[in-house]
Design an enzyme around this catalytic site. Sequence first.
Site, PDB file in Angstrom:
ATOM      1  N   LYS A  89       0.851  -1.189   0.000  1.00  0.00           N
ATOM      2  CA  LYS A  89       0.000   0.000   0.000  1.00  0.00           C
ATOM      3  C   LYS A  89       0.880   1.230   0.000  1.00  0.00           C
ATOM      4  O   LYS A  89       1.817   1.334   0.790  1.00  0.00           O
ATOM      5  CB  LYS A  89      -0.874  -0.007   1.283  1.00  0.00           C
ATOM      6  N   GLN A 110       7.320   3.829   3.770  1.00  0.00           N
ATOM      7  CA  GLN A 110       5.903   3.452   3.814  1.00  0.00           C
ATOM      8  C   GLN A 110       5.680   2.179   4.633  1.00  0.00           C
ATOM      9  O   GLN A 110       4.662   2.033   5.303  1.00  0.00           O
ATOM     10  CB  GLN A 110       5.397   3.267   2.371  1.00  0.00           C
ATOM     11  N   LYS A 113       5.633   3.337   8.267  1.00  0.00           N
ATOM     12  CA  LYS A 113       4.500   4.251   8.474  1.00  0.00           C
ATOM     13  C   LYS A 113       3.196   3.470   8.537  1.00  0.00           C
ATOM     14  O   LYS A 113       2.385   3.643   9.438  1.00  0.00           O
ATOM     15  CB  LYS A 113       4.465   5.260   7.318  1.00  0.00           C
ATOM     16  N   LYS A 125       5.318   1.703  -3.190  1.00  0.00           N
ATOM     17  CA  LYS A 125       5.252   3.064  -3.740  1.00  0.00           C
ATOM     18  C   LYS A 125       5.489   2.984  -5.234  1.00  0.00           C
ATOM     19  O   LYS A 125       6.121   2.054  -5.719  1.00  0.00           O
ATOM     20  CB  LYS A 125       6.358   3.922  -3.108  1.00  0.00           C
ATOM     21  N   GLY A 164      -2.647   8.302  -4.203  1.00  0.00           N
ATOM     22  CA  GLY A 164      -1.982   9.508  -4.690  1.00  0.00           C
ATOM     23  C   GLY A 164      -0.732   9.835  -3.896  1.00  0.00           C
ATOM     24  O   GLY A 164      -0.473   9.291  -2.827  1.00  0.00           O
ATOM     25  N   ASP A 165       0.051  10.734  -4.446  1.00  0.00           N
ATOM     26  CA  ASP A 165       1.184  11.369  -3.767  1.00  0.00           C
ATOM     27  C   ASP A 165       1.397  12.669  -4.564  1.00  0.00           C
ATOM     28  O   ASP A 165       0.455  13.134  -5.228  1.00  0.00           O
ATOM     29  CB  ASP A 165       2.423  10.441  -3.787  1.00  0.00           C
ATOM     30  N   THR A 208      -4.138  13.771   5.420  1.00  0.00           N
ATOM     31  CA  THR A 208      -2.712  13.899   5.756  1.00  0.00           C
ATOM     32  C   THR A 208      -2.465  15.200   6.525  1.00  0.00           C
ATOM     33  O   THR A 208      -1.786  15.218   7.561  1.00  0.00           O
ATOM     34  CB  THR A 208      -1.827  13.841   4.496  1.00  0.00           C
ATOM     35  N   SER A 382      -6.735   6.032   3.863  1.00  0.00           N
ATOM     36  CA  SER A 382      -6.792   5.106   2.731  1.00  0.00           C
ATOM     37  C   SER A 382      -7.182   3.710   3.233  1.00  0.00           C
ATOM     38  O   SER A 382      -7.971   3.001   2.598  1.00  0.00           O
ATOM     39  CB  SER A 382      -5.433   5.007   2.038  1.00  0.00           C
TER      40      SER A 382
HETATM   41  N1  GLU Z   1       1.217   9.149  -0.498  1.00  0.00           N
HETATM   42  C1  GLU Z   1       0.705   9.105   0.836  1.00  0.00           C
HETATM   43  C2  GLU Z   1       1.808   8.736   1.784  1.00  0.00           C
HETATM   44  O1  GLU Z   1       2.938   9.108   1.572  1.00  0.00           O
HETATM   45  C3  GLU Z   1      -0.544   8.267   0.959  1.00  0.00           C
HETATM   46  C4  GLU Z   1      -0.456   6.864   0.486  1.00  0.00           C
HETATM   47  C5  GLU Z   1      -1.784   6.110   0.460  1.00  0.00           C
HETATM   48  O2  GLU Z   1      -2.825   6.679   0.776  1.00  0.00           O
HETATM   49  O3  GLU Z   1      -1.733   4.931   0.132  1.00  0.00           O
HETATM   50  O4  GLU Z   1       1.621   8.123   2.806  1.00  0.00           O
END
Ligand code: GLU
Length: 450
Positions: A89, A110, A113, A125, A164-165, A208, A382
């Site tokens: 994810k 990630q 996190k 990612k 998204g990012d 976020t 998410s």
């Molecule tokens: N891009 C965001 C992050 O850096 C969200 C990633 C997501 O929602 O999967 O955590």
Amino acid sequence: MEYVQTIIDRVKKENPEQCEFHQAVEEVIKTLQPLLEQEDKYSKKAILERLIIPDREIHFRVTWMDDCGKIQVNRGYRIEFNNAIGPYKGGLRFHPSVNQGIIKFLGFEQVFKNSLTTLAMGGGKGGSDFDPKGKSDAEIMRFCQAFMNELFRYIGDHTDVPAGDIGVGGREIGYLFGQYKKLTNRFDGVLTGKGLNWGGSLARTEATGYGSVYFAEEMLKARGESLEGKICTVSGSGNVAIYTVEKLYHLGAIPVTVSDSKGMIYDKDGIDLALLKEIKEKRREDLSAYAREKTSAKYVSIKDYKDGIHAVWEIPCFAAFPSATQNELNLNDAKNLLANGCKCVSEGANMPSTLQATELFLQAKICYGPAKAANAGGVAVSGLEMSQNASMTKWDFEMVDKRLHQIMENIFLNVSQTATEFKDPTNLVMGANIAGFRKVADAMIEQGIV
Ligand code: GLU
């Protein structure tokens, strides 16, 4: 320390030139030292050796046609890092600076996190060096379709769930989802950040930014302080920055700056949120438009930034919210912030502080919320979008926001308790890294050598 250094040296040797990836690994692995000394199972089971190599690195060509009929070629990536605690994810970033190393650092971050969110999500990612700036809507659509033409074979709601990012928002997720559906004939929760009428979650856009402010609030509360009435600086002007500004206003704080790739705005009475949204979300213009429409605001072009200094961090503030991109806050910036009395830094962007800046914040023992913890609210919502999709329900805004708030409170609690357990209570970098790592590493051990 010798073992940890061997791992860092190996990462550098095997991934030459991927300096952001080296940085992310170094920051995490060095802080794991006290845990590794206490428990030898992680080194015995080669967990670090396994974690520094992604499960899979997918690299592909994206070919599309621009509005002039010219064929354009970009690079696409999806790095599936670790799925010990859930499907891969993480977001997709479309920006000209994207390369294998950038996606790898983001994927590595990630993993930890997502582990902190308490939800069942592994880490991944992706992205492309495609530059969305100045492209027409039709070009964005054709690019997203071409990107999905390759990506669709690797993703799935129980396999890998992109979102998204930077450069990928609601519009891009829409085009990506449309093409996924066309290719697979499946309507499932394979992407998050979807439109609200077709599976998206309320409060995902805000998550976020809101989460980063909730995290700052928790750090301050633990020291008997609050954000009310305080001057705050924010960098960036994307989704994260905009909703950081919004939540700061909800809490009675005064956000006075925002920035983009061309310059920064300092509005001493507080950023005009409606104007900011109008310029960035609707008109998609740069911030010089803000200064033209609000003449009381000061605009500093990036060309006029002093050497090695980011103008946003020169503005005195109580709390700073770096919400633009990696390494946007260096040692000089950290010195400026501290000299001007900054008491709190909450990272909305991924790895916005350099290793030296991080070190200085830790030494100063200010409230410092590292990205993995402070910006986990986005991916957490998410995760909530995935659970709503799986149960075919839709929660109202208050419900999602409440869950987000609880998740951020829990992350703070977990991270600060872990920092206390390892005898450095204000070091939330260590707390976040150890807490995030432990869960993933234990899952890997329980699942055997695979
Ligand atoms: N891009 C965001 C992050 O850096 C969200 C990633 C997501 O929602 O999967 O955590």
